[in-house]
Design an enzyme around this catalytic site. Structure first.
Site, short mmCIF file in Angstrom:
data_model
loop_
_atom_site.label_atom_id
_atom_site.label_comp_id
_atom_site.label_asym_id
_atom_site.label_seq_id
_atom_site.Cartn_x
_atom_site.Cartn_y
_atom_site.Cartn_z
N ALA A 1 -30.52 -5.20 -5.96
CA ALA A 1 -30.93 -6.01 -4.80
C ALA A 1 -32.42 -6.29 -4.91
CB ALA A 1 -30.64 -5.26 -3.50
N LYS A 2 -32.93 -7.15 -4.11
CA LYS A 2 -34.38 -7.38 -4.03
C LYS A 2 -34.65 -8.10 -2.73
CE LYS A 2 -38.09 -6.81 -6.68
NZ LYS A 2 -38.26 -5.76 -7.70
#
Ligand code: NAD
Length: 408
Positions: free
Chosen positions: A100-101
């Site tokens: 994720a980011k």
């Protein structure tokens, strides 16, 4: 999706392992993309509205993991690219995580400390229901730090109760881990030494040029210097310095640590950033920005080995040129995975309500990174491909296998 650099490397690996078009689409499409309004009252009394993002790319191998970046360039494309890189990075070092980011499109240097805290808490208000210790665990990235992670954790806990494992990269006093700050640089040093050992070279006396002297660059320099390497050139945002006899790293750490950067350091002569990239060193370590090795300068690089400490420092066209010139590139998803590895250790300690000491963290980090390097090296040798292609093959195969086993 084809334009994202990592999607190009993904495609190359997917072709080599015979991934069907349907599987490619499944593995490249993010699970969820969140874009939220983050509005705060500034100290001036004005209202300021920012955009916050969280992209959750893949959770086949475990909860999703990735940093929170506060930078004016943050946008949906950048966050998606970095989220997918996290999926491949956690898979290549075999952590039980997905990718994720996230972040906010803002220049944090223009905010007061109070405004930064308000912004962070408001962002968590908007996304707290999609993150959490068993779903998606944020960490620091460019423009954020342990203090921001402390505010994030505290705001999350207002909704969900005591849950230190909801965020990593926290201060030691608030359930952070020993060795987190040094982790990425230490991992880069472990990987550099593993590569040199494979090539039958001694790290002692090997010459290194380094771009970036922030968190990653300065710890990389420190650990490689301690191992006996000769760091002959370093640049940062202020400028560059060069000393063919080897820079005095402890003195430079002290000098740059006062906040003035490397420029003006007496133990070397001034050089430009481009001169550092093209320095007459055996190893080049880009540890600052993405996209610095380009079609234009790839031919000037004299190093035989490039260790990608930064995220995406080599553009795909430059990667082609380096491959043709037989320059060995250790890709970012392997070289800079020390940070997420110690983030994983922090999460495990938090879930167990237990603490490990620094020697234990360092030993576990070295073991995890060395094993990952060995797997990538063997895959590359077996298939006669670059280390980057091998890393992507391993990562994509692992994610695909987990996806298949779990079923729909
Ligand atoms: P940082 O902000 O601490 O340091 C960045 C460094 O880059 C500074 O020394 C800065 O002066 C230098 N820099 C900025 N512009 C430059 C320019 N034009 N030319 C030369 N140097 C320049 O950031 P960091 O945490 O050290 O991260 C560096 C890179 O490593 C980034 O690409 C980041 O995404 C990546 N990375 C960081 C971590 C981590 O744990 N910090 C983990 C994985 C990857």
């Amino acid at each position: 999706m084809g334009q994202l650099p990592s999607a190009r490397y993904f495609d190359e690996a997917a072709t080599l392992i015979g991934l069907s078009p349907a599987d490619r689409k499944l593995l490249l499409t993010p699970l969820r993309e969140v874009k939220v309004q983050v509005a705060i009252r500034m100290e001036s009394g004005e209202t300021a509205t920012f955009l916050g993002y969280r992209v959750q790319h893949d959770n086949a191998r475990g909860p999703m993991k990735g940093g929170m970046r506060y930078h004016p360039h943050v946008d949906a494309d950048e966050v998606l690219e970095l989220a997918s890189l996290m999926t491949w990075k956690t898979a290549v070092v075999d952590l039980p995580y997905g990718g994720a980011k996230g972040g906010i499109s803002v220049d944090p240097k223009t905010l007061t400390k109070h405004e930064l805290e308000l912004l962070t808490r408001k962002f968590v208000d908007q996304i707290h229901d999609v993150i959490g210790p068993h779903s998606d665990i944020p960490a620091p990235d460019m423009g954020t730090n342990a203090q921001v992670m402390a505010w994030m954790t505290n705001q999350y806990e207002k909704y969900h109760g005591h849950s230190p494992a909801c965020v990593t990269g926290k201060p030691l006093e608030l359930h952070g881990s020993e060795g987190r700050e040094e982790a990425t640089g230490r991992g880069v040093s472990v990987i550099t030494q593993a590569l040199l050992r494979k090539l039958g070279k001694d790290v002692r006396g090997v010459t290194i040029a380094l771009q970036g002297f922030g968190n990653v660059g300065s710890y990389t320099a420190r650990f490689l210097h301690e191992a006996g390497a000769k760091i002959i050139a370093i640049s940062d945002a202020t400028g560059g310095i060069h000393n063919h006899g080897g820079l005095d790293i402890p003195a430079l750490l002290k000098y740059a640590g006062t906040g003035q950067g490397v420029k003006g350091f007496g133990g070397g002569s001034p050089v430009t950033n481009e001169e550092v990239l093209a320095a007459d060193a055996e190893v080049l370590i880009p540890a600052a920005l993405g996209g610095v090795i380009t079609r234009e300068n790839a031919g000037d690089i004299r190093a035989k080995y490039v260790i990608e400490a930064a995220n995406s420092p080599t553009l795909p066209e430059a990667d082609e040129i380096l491959r043709r010139r037989d320059v060995v590139v250790v890709p970012d998803i392997l070289a800079n995975a020390g940070g997420v590895t110690v983030s994983y250790f922090e999460w495990v300690q938090n879930l167990q309500h237990y603490r490990w000491d620094l020697p234990e963290i360092r030993e576990k980090l070295e073991k995890q990174m060395t094993l990952a390097f060995e797997s990538v090296w063997s895959e590359a040798a077996m298939r006669k491909v670059s280390l980057r292609t091998a890393a992507f093959i391993l990562a994509v195969s692992r994610v695909r296998r987990a996806t298949d086993l779990a079923g729909f």
